[in-house]
Each structure stands twice: as structure tokens, then as C-alpha cells.
Write a protein that holds these residues in place. Structure first.
Motif, PDB file in Angstrom:
ATOM      1  N   TYR A  77      37.693  20.486 -59.124  1.00  0.00           N
ATOM      2  CA  TYR A  77      38.659  21.595 -59.258  1.00  0.00           C
ATOM      3  C   TYR A  77      38.753  21.992 -60.727  1.00  0.00           C
ATOM      4  CZ  TYR A  77      43.396  23.641 -59.673  1.00  0.00           C
ATOM      5  OH  TYR A  77      44.474  24.431 -59.976  1.00  0.00           O
ATOM      6  N   LEU A  78      38.381  23.221 -61.023  1.00  0.00           N
ATOM      7  CA  LEU A  78      38.399  23.709 -62.402  1.00  0.00           C
ATOM      8  C   LEU A  78      39.437  24.822 -62.542  1.00  0.00           C
ATOM      9  CD1 LEU A  78      34.527  23.873 -63.069  1.00  0.00           C
ATOM     10  CD2 LEU A  78      36.110  22.020 -63.625  1.00  0.00           C
ATOM     11  N   PRO A  79      40.682  24.456 -62.854  1.00  0.00           N
ATOM     12  CA  PRO A  79      41.702  25.485 -63.069  1.00  0.00           C
ATOM     13  C   PRO A  79      41.444  26.239 -64.370  1.00  0.00           C
ATOM     14  CG  PRO A  79      42.594  23.323 -63.581  1.00  0.00           C
ATOM     15  CD  PRO A  79      41.197  23.100 -63.073  1.00  0.00           C
ATOM     16  N   ASN A  80      42.191  27.285 -64.605  1.00  0.00           N
ATOM     17  CA  ASN A  80      42.046  28.101 -65.820  1.00  0.00           C
ATOM     18  C   ASN A  80      40.628  28.639 -65.984  1.00  0.00           C
ATOM     19  OD1 ASN A  80      44.765  27.676 -66.748  1.00  0.00           O
ATOM     20  ND2 ASN A  80      44.128  25.599 -67.306  1.00  0.00           N
ATOM     21  N   SER A  81      39.957  28.894 -64.877  1.00  0.00           N
ATOM     22  CA  SER A  81      38.582  29.390 -64.932  1.00  0.00           C
ATOM     23  C   SER A  81      38.546  30.854 -64.510  1.00  0.00           C
ATOM     24  CB  SER A  81      37.676  28.584 -63.988  1.00  0.00           C
ATOM     25  OG  SER A  81      37.613  27.242 -64.406  1.00  0.00           O
ATOM     26  N   ALA A  82      38.080  31.693 -65.399  1.00  0.00           N
ATOM     27  CA  ALA A  82      37.971  33.118 -65.080  1.00  0.00           C
ATOM     28  C   ALA A  82      36.536  33.423 -64.666  1.00  0.00           C
ATOM     29  CB  ALA A  82      38.367  33.958 -66.289  1.00  0.00           C
ATOM     30  N   VAL A  83      36.354  33.716 -63.393  1.00  0.00           N
ATOM     31  CA  VAL A  83      35.017  34.059 -62.892  1.00  0.00           C
ATOM     32  C   VAL A  83      34.738  35.508 -63.241  1.00  0.00           C
ATOM     33  CG1 VAL A  83      33.634  34.408 -60.814  1.00  0.00           C
ATOM     34  CG2 VAL A  83      35.082  32.377 -61.038  1.00  0.00           C
ATOM     35  N   TRP A  84      33.623  35.739 -63.949  1.00  0.00           N
ATOM     36  CA  TRP A  84      33.369  37.129 -64.354  1.00  0.00           C
ATOM     37  C   TRP A  84      32.053  37.692 -63.847  1.00  0.00           C
ATOM     38  CZ3 TRP A  84      29.149  36.864 -67.608  1.00  0.00           C
ATOM     39  CH2 TRP A  84      29.002  35.730 -68.414  1.00  0.00           C
ATOM     40  N   GLY A  89      22.541  35.644 -55.231  1.00  0.00           N
ATOM     41  CA  GLY A  89      21.793  34.390 -55.137  1.00  0.00           C
ATOM     42  C   GLY A  89      22.691  33.182 -55.276  1.00  0.00           C
ATOM     43  N   ALA A  90      24.011  33.436 -55.285  1.00  0.00           N
ATOM     44  CA  ALA A  90      25.038  32.395 -55.356  1.00  0.00           C
ATOM     45  C   ALA A  90      25.034  31.678 -56.707  1.00  0.00           C
ATOM     46  CB  ALA A  90      24.916  31.412 -54.195  1.00  0.00           C
ATOM     47  N   ARG A  91      24.928  32.474 -57.753  1.00  0.00           N
ATOM     48  CA  ARG A  91      25.145  31.949 -59.097  1.00  0.00           C
ATOM     49  C   ARG A  91      26.395  32.619 -59.653  1.00  0.00           C
ATOM     50  NH1 ARG A  91      21.330  33.293 -64.201  1.00  0.00           N
ATOM     51  NH2 ARG A  91      22.089  35.354 -63.603  1.00  0.00           N
ATOM     52  N   ILE A  92      27.248  31.800 -60.215  1.00  0.00           N
ATOM     53  CA  ILE A  92      28.530  32.296 -60.726  1.00  0.00           C
ATOM     54  C   ILE A  92      28.601  32.045 -62.222  1.00  0.00           C
ATOM     55  CG2 ILE A  92      30.957  31.583 -60.854  1.00  0.00           C
ATOM     56  CD1 ILE A  92      31.084  31.596 -57.924  1.00  0.00           C
ATOM     57  N   ALA A  93      29.065  33.023 -62.967  1.00  0.00           N
ATOM     58  CA  ALA A  93      29.339  32.824 -64.389  1.00  0.00           C
ATOM     59  C   ALA A  93      30.846  32.875 -64.582  1.00  0.00           C
ATOM     60  CB  ALA A  93      28.654  33.904 -65.222  1.00  0.00           C
ATOM     61  N   PHE A  94      31.355  31.920 -65.358  1.00  0.00           N
ATOM     62  CA  PHE A  94      32.806  31.864 -65.560  1.00  0.00           C
ATOM     63  C   PHE A  94      33.119  31.326 -66.945  1.00  0.00           C
ATOM     64  CE2 PHE A  94      33.615  27.258 -65.175  1.00  0.00           C
ATOM     65  CZ  PHE A  94      32.396  26.821 -64.651  1.00  0.00           C
ATOM     66  N   SER A  95      34.339  31.618 -67.380  1.00  0.00           N
ATOM     67  CA  SER A  95      34.799  31.139 -68.677  1.00  0.00           C
ATOM     68  C   SER A  95      35.959  30.193 -68.476  1.00  0.00           C
ATOM     69  CB  SER A  95      35.261  32.306 -69.549  1.00  0.00           C
ATOM     70  OG  SER A  95      34.161  33.077 -69.923  1.00  0.00           O
ATOM     71  N   ARG A  96      35.947  29.134 -69.248  1.00  0.00           N
ATOM     72  CA  ARG A  96      37.018  28.150 -69.150  1.00  0.00           C
ATOM     73  C   ARG A  96      37.225  27.528 -70.510  1.00  0.00           C
ATOM     74  NH1 ARG A  96      37.659  22.407 -66.821  1.00  0.00           N
ATOM     75  NH2 ARG A  96      39.828  22.571 -66.156  1.00  0.00           N
TER      76      ARG A  96
END
Lengths: 444, 370, 97
Positions: A77-84, A89-96
């Protein structure tokens, strides 16, 4: 990093999906932009004391067990994660915490929930005007109760609920201004047969209205010409002084991520919003992408957690079984609710700011349409609508409604903004220091 | 069914079509501008906004001169548009710099400038060392790798979306008629233009539909061998003005956002964006101006440039279908002023600017060895 | 403008425009500011008008403030932390240098 299932959102759908998927042995990563689980409906549930839960009631309290199950599940569980960014192809980029990374998955569950439909009346952008849902979020997350005179305006069940909760919290609710015509559907409700699906919600609505009336809250229905001055709310035929004006016109799915991922979206005329095209189980045209909860269409928290569990079972290759029947029962109430609380969405007055980021009024939009802007994407080019930091979240629906009315077309033919990544702002530094391939860039 | 007639039909409501249509309407002609709908490719909507002269036209001196002429006309052009429409296109001509990261880029840029200067007169770009660059841009902290830049006082920039809107508004103010949602299906002699919104007729037409031109050109006997080239652009949140001039693929807009361009990719008509490109653009931008690191990226997009084989403009009139003209190129913003000023004489009165034959599409019919 | 339910005890101190403000753990910066009586968070960059939070959940981008020297952070999406510094910007822009 690669896992079986990435879930975006830790509201009822995301939490339930995570618990269910972990039980079926999937490796699960949950990305959520809040610091703690619950989404908006169960916001702050883990910290809520008896005082708050007495105000918010058993429907809120129901989230506590789900959040506890979520906390004890074997998940990442990664809270404070902004998925942008989400690629099909089911790849996600996010900032945390100031750095960006990617995670790949066999499947991604979009459980991004809902947001309040922006209600662009003149002056809505002034301090002292908020969404009714925002006031509720502040109450849930921080125990904040508005001081001074409050007026609620708009339509939908949450408007009454927030009014009652604020009363229970000791706030001074001066008036409820309903934009729905007549407004007496709830008064007539007790005569409806009890077997009717949605009766429970209807009865609650009646009770809430009675509660507000007994407390001396003034009611007006069929209100037109709403405008906020900062110290009062004006409407055709009246003005009421207030310290805080809370607006509400129902909630709509948060579709930026599903749109950015390239999923097709369908206009739902009964709720006047867009939702990703998916089947009853949350499967989309992309095999890798699933949708659950209000992100797929507004159906409430109980349906959300059920749909999250269904999606998790699909991701695990397990038959959803009886969950489907339960989900169908929950959803069966929607048609009546949708009819009763059909969003009013009066077209904004010319002077109302529709795009807050770029300060573009409804009148500006009407002019751009007369100048030849046929849809939201040309409107961007003509009038900068949707080009600010909120990326069209606040203006997209209203802008499309204005274009549609000017052109005499249904909204679905006018279309919507093309959504590009990043769907949440990311710093150039975070982007540049991500691991992975980088394409060459030229000096000119 | 015949929906309407005009003196001239301009096919395409982008930067090239709108500039030409605006100029033609200024001649008192009855001009009809046909455009597609909300989801057309629209290079004009993805533009970077440079009004750029240096390095333009290597191998085709007429293009360098044409770019200079347009850049020289721009200040008056912007004033004229604002007077007519009230729209400020935010044109500025503070000069422009192409930053050189490392000695290799410096050397390559210097050689290109020398070659451009040898090619013909009036080329103004010069190499400036880092110290001079720092004096020119006192509020900018350059990255360690920046050894200097190629600088030209002729360069500048504008807000391309404001420009597009002003051209449309000016066109209408001059009596022009705009018809969106009219994607062209076919063109027949006469000319009769069949569209999604019905048929239109005019004795003359200008093809200015960007990447949509090649199949239409073939219907009027023109060979226009352009291909789409994807460019991805990033744009940041607003910040206080700190860049005194555009720096090649870095430009601060009038709103304060910083635009970061652009990739050059041959991917057909795919207008998607990629994480790899965004990362590469961000990396180079930060190497050039490290303070950009802290800025938030709020938008990115991809648009399709219109690229002729030699990357230089094509202006031509059909031999087999006289009255059918074409204007297509990548530099729709830079050339907007000269398009508005000079194309109308050519199209309406047959008075082509001197040396205009250099831009004929026939240059691509000749074997490369010639 | 807002008061706090008695069960929420303030035990975290942040700084808003140079003034110490006591706030509760679990608050967002936006909640802390509203509880401190601050309604105006910024001036809109385009029209200069006063703006404050509308959604409290990360959607509207109306609550942008400078947090620990970093401009344009969403106050409603940033949890409070002992010693966190908030500065309101009233000119609608930030230095790029």
C-alpha cells in the motif's frame, strides 16, 4: 517492478479489491493520493472518534472494518502516491514523496472514485463558497465544522445529508436552496410502495428533509439565478446573507485516468456524466484494464466495494459467483434514485467562471462557439479553457454543456477534452530522474 | 447539394489556411474557409510558437529570405491583428538563442551558421560564448554544460493559439466565411468541393489542410509528398518571467509557462505521447536550465508537423487544374505574416513573389542528382 | 470560519506566513489554514481574484500555496508535519530561478 494487480485508489472499491485479491494470492500494489485509506466516502475513518461517528452515522462507520481489513491484508500500500500516467500495457507512472517511478502489472484496476460536479454559478470561485462535499471532507478528515451562517444550494441527496450532518455538528444552517423544480418528490415518497427498489434511500431523504425543517432551516425549491457575492447568496427573487455557501449538484466519476489510458467513454444521460465503457463486471475494451466503484459510474459505496471484489476475482481468474447477484441488487436502486435526483445542471450564466484556472466565463465560451469552436478541444485553442493546472476537471462537463446548448446538439455529440498525461502535475526533476529509456531531444 | 459558392475556397483552417484566408479577405474577395471538426489532427493547435529565422532554409536560400521577410513583417502584422480583433498575439522579437550543450554542439552549430552565411546574404546568426549569453539573460542560470549559443536578433516568438484565434477573428472581421465540420471528401473540376457539410463551388481554391493535403492534391493534379512528423511538447506551470528570449526548444510564454520541445518522430499519424520522450525532453531542459527541475509539468501533447522531403515549404499552382493552389510547410507560425501579406497577390492576381518557383513541388520530380 | 470538534486535539505546530499555528495530526495544510481562519489562499494568476479551496480533495487546484519553499503545492493534498512552513502568494506567480 511488476505485480499481478495495481489498484489506483483506496476508497471502498480499491480497498475491497485489494483485500479480495490478496486473499486469492495475487501480488497487489495500491496507489492512492491520500495519506490514509478510505477514499472520500470513508475519509479519515481510522481516526474518527465517537463524536464524529455520531454525526456521520452508521454508513460512515461501515468503512472502519473495511479499512482494518485493508490494513491487515498482504498488499503493498503506497499512500500519498499521485498517479499521473497509465498506459494500456498496464504500466503506471506515479510520484510519491518527491520522486517518480513506474510499476507494471498484469492488470490495473481503476478505482479513482468520484468528485463533486462543479457548479459554475457567478461568484462560485470566491472564498466562502465550497462544494458541500468539501465541507463533509473537512468534517471527516479534520473534524472541522463551519462557523457562522451556512446556506446549501443545488440538488442531490448529499445536499440534504451534509445539511443534517452540519446541524448535528452544531452548525447554523440557515437555508437549503434546491434547484430541482417542485422539490416535493420526497414529501410524496411515503405513499410509494415499500417494495420499490431504493425505498430505503427515499425514506432517508424524507427523514433528512423533515429533520432540517424541524431545525428551522428555510427551504426553497425550483431556485433559479443563483449567484454568490462572498457575503450572501442571491437568486431570482431573493438574497440570503451567509458566511459559507455550499454548492452541490451531485457527484460524477473521476475519468481523467481512464481517459488518458485511452478507454472509450460513454455519456450517461440519466446522470449527465461520462463513464468509461465497461461491462457489469468492470471489464473494459483493454484486457489489462478493469474499472470498479464510482469511477465506472455513480452507484455508491456499497456497490463500490462489491464491484471492487468482483474485479479482484476476475483479476485472480476466480468466478465472482454470488457477488454478481449482490452487485446487481445494489445497482437496481439506481434507476429510481437517478430519476429522483436527476441533476439539474442549469446552464451557467454568461458571467459565471467555467474555467477557473484560466478565468474563462460561460460568455467567453459562447463567443468561442460563435467563432467556430465546435467542441471542447477547439475550445481549448480558442479560449484556453481546460489548459490550467486542474486540467479541465473543473470545466470539462460545464463547457461541453454550454457548447451543446449553443450548437443545439446533445452533449455526447459535442464530446470531451482529450486527456494527456500527466493527469496530475509532476516536476520536471522527478520526470528527468526516473529510471528507464529517454528519447533524444534536440536543441531546436 | 450545393451549400454555397465563393470567389475562393480555402481548405484548412489552421495556421496556413487562416493566414492566407485573412489576407485574401483583405482584398475584398468572397472567401470561404472550410475546416474539420473538433478532433482533426491540427498541427496549428500543437504549435510551439517560435517566429524563427536562424537555420531556416539550409539548401534553399529562398526559404531563408522568405522567413526573414515574414519575421520583419511580424511586428506590424501583430499590431494590425490587434487593431482589427482586439486579440494580442503576444508577439515579441527579443532575438533567439539556440543553446549549445558541450563543444560538439557548439562546433556543429558554428559550422551550420558558416554554411548558412556562405549560402546567401543577410544571415544574422552568430555564435556567442557563455559569458555573453549570461549577460543577455541575467535572470537565467545556465547549466554547466552550456558553452554558449547561436544568437540571432531576427528571432522571436508569439502565442500560437492567440495567433490562430486572431487570424480567424480577423478573417471574419474582413467578411470571410468560416465553415467548420466540413471535412473535404473530394474535389472536382470547376471547382466543386464535396464535404461532410455539403458541396461548395469556387473558381479558385487553396489547399492548406496540412497533413490532409496529399490525397486532395492528387485530385487536382499536384504531387505534394509531405509526411507527418510527430513532435511532443511539455509545458510547465506558470512562473515569473525569467527568460528574456526564446532559446530554441525552450520558450517562456506570455502566461509564464515554460514550453519544452520537441521530438522529431516518424510514427505515421499516431498522436500519442510517450513517457520516454517526456523524460528525454525534461532531461535536456534541465541540463540547459537547471532551475526548471523544480517546475511542475502540467500538460504534454503531441502534434504532427507537415514535412516536405527537404523540410522547406511548398507553394504551387496546378498545371492541369489552373486555379488550384497549394501552400504547405512546417513553419506556419513564422510564415503567417508573409502568408497574409504576399500569398493573396499570387493566388488572386497571379503575381507570385520573386523567385517563388523555387518553392514549386516540381522540385521533387527531378532526380536528386540533377 | 471553521471550528474544530472537541475530540480533535491540536498537537502539531506549523508556520503560516511566518506565524506559528497549532493544528491537529491528520490535517491537510488546507484544513489547518481554514481552521486558522484563513479563507483566501491565493490570487488567481489570470484575473487576480481571491481564491480558496473548493473541493478539499485534490481536484480543483484552487488551494495552491508555497510549502517549505516549493511553490504551487496543493494545500489540500499535503499532510501537516511539525515545523512545516506555508507561504501564501498573492501575486499569482512564482520565481522560476
Amino acid at each position: 517492478m511488476s505485480v499481478d494487480l495495481v489498484i489506483v485508489g483506496a476508497g471502498p472499491a480499491g480497498m475491497a479489491a485489494a483485500v479480495e485479491a490478496a486473499e486469492h494470492g495475487l501480488s497487489v500494489t495500491v496507489l492512492d493520493d491520500q495519506p490514509e485509506p478510505g477514499g472520500q466516502i470513508y475519509r479519515g475513518i481510522e481516526r474518527a472518534g465517537p463524536e464524529l461517528t455520531a454525526i456521520l452515522g452508521e454508513e460512515y462507520e461501515a468503512g472502519r472494518e473495511l479499512a482494518a481489513d485493508f490494513r491487515s491484508a498482504r498488499i503493498d500500500y503506497l499512500p500519498n502516491s499521485a498517479v499521473w500516467r497509465l498506459d494500456a500495457g498496464a504500466r503506471i507512472a506515479f510520484s510519491r514523496e518527491g520522486s517518480a517511478s513506474t510499476v507494471s502489472a498484469r492488470r490495473v484496476l481503476i478505482a479513482t472514485g468520484a468528485m463533486e460536479r462543479p457548479m459554475p454559478i457567478p461568484g462560485a470561485e470566491r472564498p466562502g463558497v465550497m462544494g458541500a462535499g468539501a465541507a463533509q471532507v473537512l468534517l471527516k478528515a479534520s473534524g472541522l465544522v463551519p462557523a457562522g451562517r451556512i446556506v446549501l444550494a443545488g440538488s442531490g441527496p448529499l445536499l440534504l445529508l451534509v445539511g443534517c450532518q452540519l446541524l448535528d455538528a452544531g452548525a447554523e444552517v440557515a437555508a437549503v436552496l434546491e434547484t430541482t423544480a417542485g422539490g416535493d418528490y420526497l414529501d410524496a415518497a411515503p405513499t410509494l410502495p415499500r417494495a420499490l427498489a431504493g425505498w430505503r434511500d427515499l425514506a432517508r431523504g424524507v427523514a433528512m428533509k423533515r429533520r432540517l425543517r424541524r431545525a428551522g432551516v428555510a427551504f426553497r425549491s425550483g431556485v433559479r439565478g443563483l449567484a454568490a457575492t462572498g457575503q450572501s447568496v442571491r437568486f431570482d427573487g431573493g438574497e440570503i446573507a451567509c458566511d459559507l455557501l455550499l454548492l452541490h449538484e451531485g457527484v460524477v466519476p473521476q475519468t481523467h485516468l481512464s481517459r488518458q489510458a485511452g478507454l472509450a467513454h460513454r455519456w450517461r444521460p440519466e446522470q449527465r456524466h461520462w463513464a468509461p465503457v465497461a461491462d457489469a463486471l468492470g471489464r473494459t475494451a483493454e484486457e489489462t484494464l478493469l474499472v470498479a466503484g464510482d469511477a465506472g459510474g455513480i452507484a455508491g459505496a456499497r456497490a463500490a466495494s462489491l464491484s471492487g471484489r468482483v474485479a479482484a476475482r476476475l483479476a485472480a481468474g476466480v468466478d465472482p459467483g454470488r457477488l454478481i447477484a449482490a452487485l446487481d441488487r445494489e445497482r437496481a436502486m439506481r434507476p429510481l434514485l437517478d430519476r429522483l435526483f436527476r441533476p439539474h445542471t442549469a446552464l451557467p450564466a454568461d458571467e459565471a467562471l467555467v474555467c477557473r484556472c484560466e478565468s474563462v466565463t460561460a460568455g467567453d465560451i459562447r463567443q468561442a462557439v460563435r467563432d467556430g469552436a465546435m467542441g471542447p478541444n477547439q475550445l481549448k485553442a480558442f479560449a484556453r479553457v481546460g489548459m490550467g493546472p486542474c486540467q479541465g476537471r473543473m470545466c470539462g462537463l460545464a463547457a461541453a454543456e454550454v457548447i451543446a446548448s449553443e450548437r443545439g446538439l446533445p452533449v455526447e455529440e459535442v464530446g470531451s477534452f482529450r486527456i494527456r498525461p500527466p493527469v496530475k502535475p509532476v516536476t520536471l526533476g522527478e520526470l528527468a530522474s526516473m529510471e528507464g529509456e529517454a528519447a533524444d531531444a534536440e536543441a531546436l | 447539394m450545393l451549400e454555397g459558392t465563393a470567389d475562393i475556397i480555402v481548405i484548412g483552417g489552421g495556421m496556413v489556411g487562416a493566414a492566407a484566408a485573412y489576407g485574401l479577405a483583405g482584398k475584398g474577395l468572397d472567401v470561404l474557409m472550410l475546416d474539420e471538426g473538433d478532433d482533426a489532427f491540427r498541427a496549428a493547435r500543437g504549435n510551439f510558437g517560435l517566429v524563427w529565422v536562424q537555420t531556416k532554409g539550409f539548401g534553399l536560400q529562398r526559404y531563408q529570405e522568405w522567413s526573414q521577410e515574414s519575421a520583419d513583417l511580424y511586428t506590424g502584422f501583430a499590431e494590425e491583428l490587434e487593431d482589427l480583433t482586439g486579440i494580442d498575439i503576444h508577439h515579441e522579437r527579443p532575438g533567439g538563442a539556440i543553446l549549445c550543450l558541450g563543444d560538439g554542439e557548439w562546433e556543429a552549430q558554428r559550422r551550420l551558421n558558416d554554411a548558412m552565411a556562405d549560402q546567401g546574404g543577410g544571415y544574422h546568426a552568430r555564435m556567442v560564448e557563455r559569458a555573453e549569453l549570461e549577460r543577455m539573460a541575467p535572470d537565467v542560470r545556465f547549466g554547466q554544460e552550456v558553452v554558449g549559443a547561436s544568437f540571432s536578433e531576427k528571432d522571436g516568438h508569439c502565442g500560437p493559439l492567440y495567433l490562430l484565434r486572431a487570424l480567424h477573428a480577423g478573417f471574419r472581421a474582413r467578411g470571410g466565411r468560416y465553415r467548420p465540420g466540413a471535412r473535404v471528401r473530394s474535389i472536382r473540376r470547376g471547382f466543386r468541393v464535396e464535404t461532410d457539410a455539403g458541396a461548395f463551388e469556387a473558381p479558385k481554391l487553396l489547399l492548406a489542410a496540412g497533413n490532409g493535403i496529399p490525397p486532395l492534391a492528387a485530385q487536382v493534379g499536384l504531387n505534394v509528398p509531405t509526411v507527418p512528423e510527430r513532435g511532443q511538447v511539455l509545458v510547465t506551470e506558470r512562473v515569473e518571467r525569467f527568460m528574456p528570449m526564446p532559446m530554441g526548444n525552450l520558450r517562456q510564454t506570455a502566461e509564464g509557462t515554460v514550453m519544452i520541445g520537441a521530438t522529431q518522430e516518424s510514427v505515421g499519424f499516431d498522436t500519442g505521447t510517450t513517457l520516454e520522450a517526456a523524460r528525454g525532453l525534461a532531461q535536456r531542459a534541465i541540463r540547459a536550465l537547471p532551475a526548471l527541475e523544480r517546475l511542475r509539468l502540467v500538460r504534454s501533447w503531441a502534434a504532427l508537423r507537415v514535412i516536405p522531403p527537404d523540410r522547406c515549404p511548398i507553394y504551387d499552382e496546378s498545371e492541369s487544374h489552373p486555379g488550384a493552389f497549394v501552400a504547405t510547410m512546417h513553419s506556419g507560425v513564422t510564415l503567417a505574416a508573409v502568408h497574409a501579406a504576399r500569398l493573396p497577390d499570387w493566388i488572386a492576381e497571379g503575381r507570385a513573389p520573386d523567385g517563388f518557383e523555387a518553392f514549386s513541388a516540381r522540385r521533387f520530380d527531378v532526380p536528386a542528382a540533377a | 470560519m471553521f471550528r474544530r470538534l472537541p475530540e480533535r486535539k491540536a498537537s502539531v505546530t506549523i508556520e503560516i506566513d511566518g506565524e506559528p499555528v497549532s493544528t491537529a495530526p491528520g490535517d491537510s495544510v488546507a484544513a489547518a489554514m481554514l481552521a486558522a481562519g484563513i479563507a483566501v489562499f491565493r490570487h488567481a494568476p489570470v484575473d487576480g481574484g481571491l481564491r480558496g479551496p473548493w473541493c478539499a480533495m485534490g481536484v480543483c487546484f484552487e488551494c495552491l500555496v508555497e510549502i517549505d519553499g516549493e511553490p504551487n503545492r496543493q494545500a489540500c493534498m499535503t499532510p501537516v508535519r511539525e515545523g512545516l512552513r506555508v507561504a501564501r502568494r498573492t501575486d499569482g506567480s512564482e520565481p522560476g530561478r
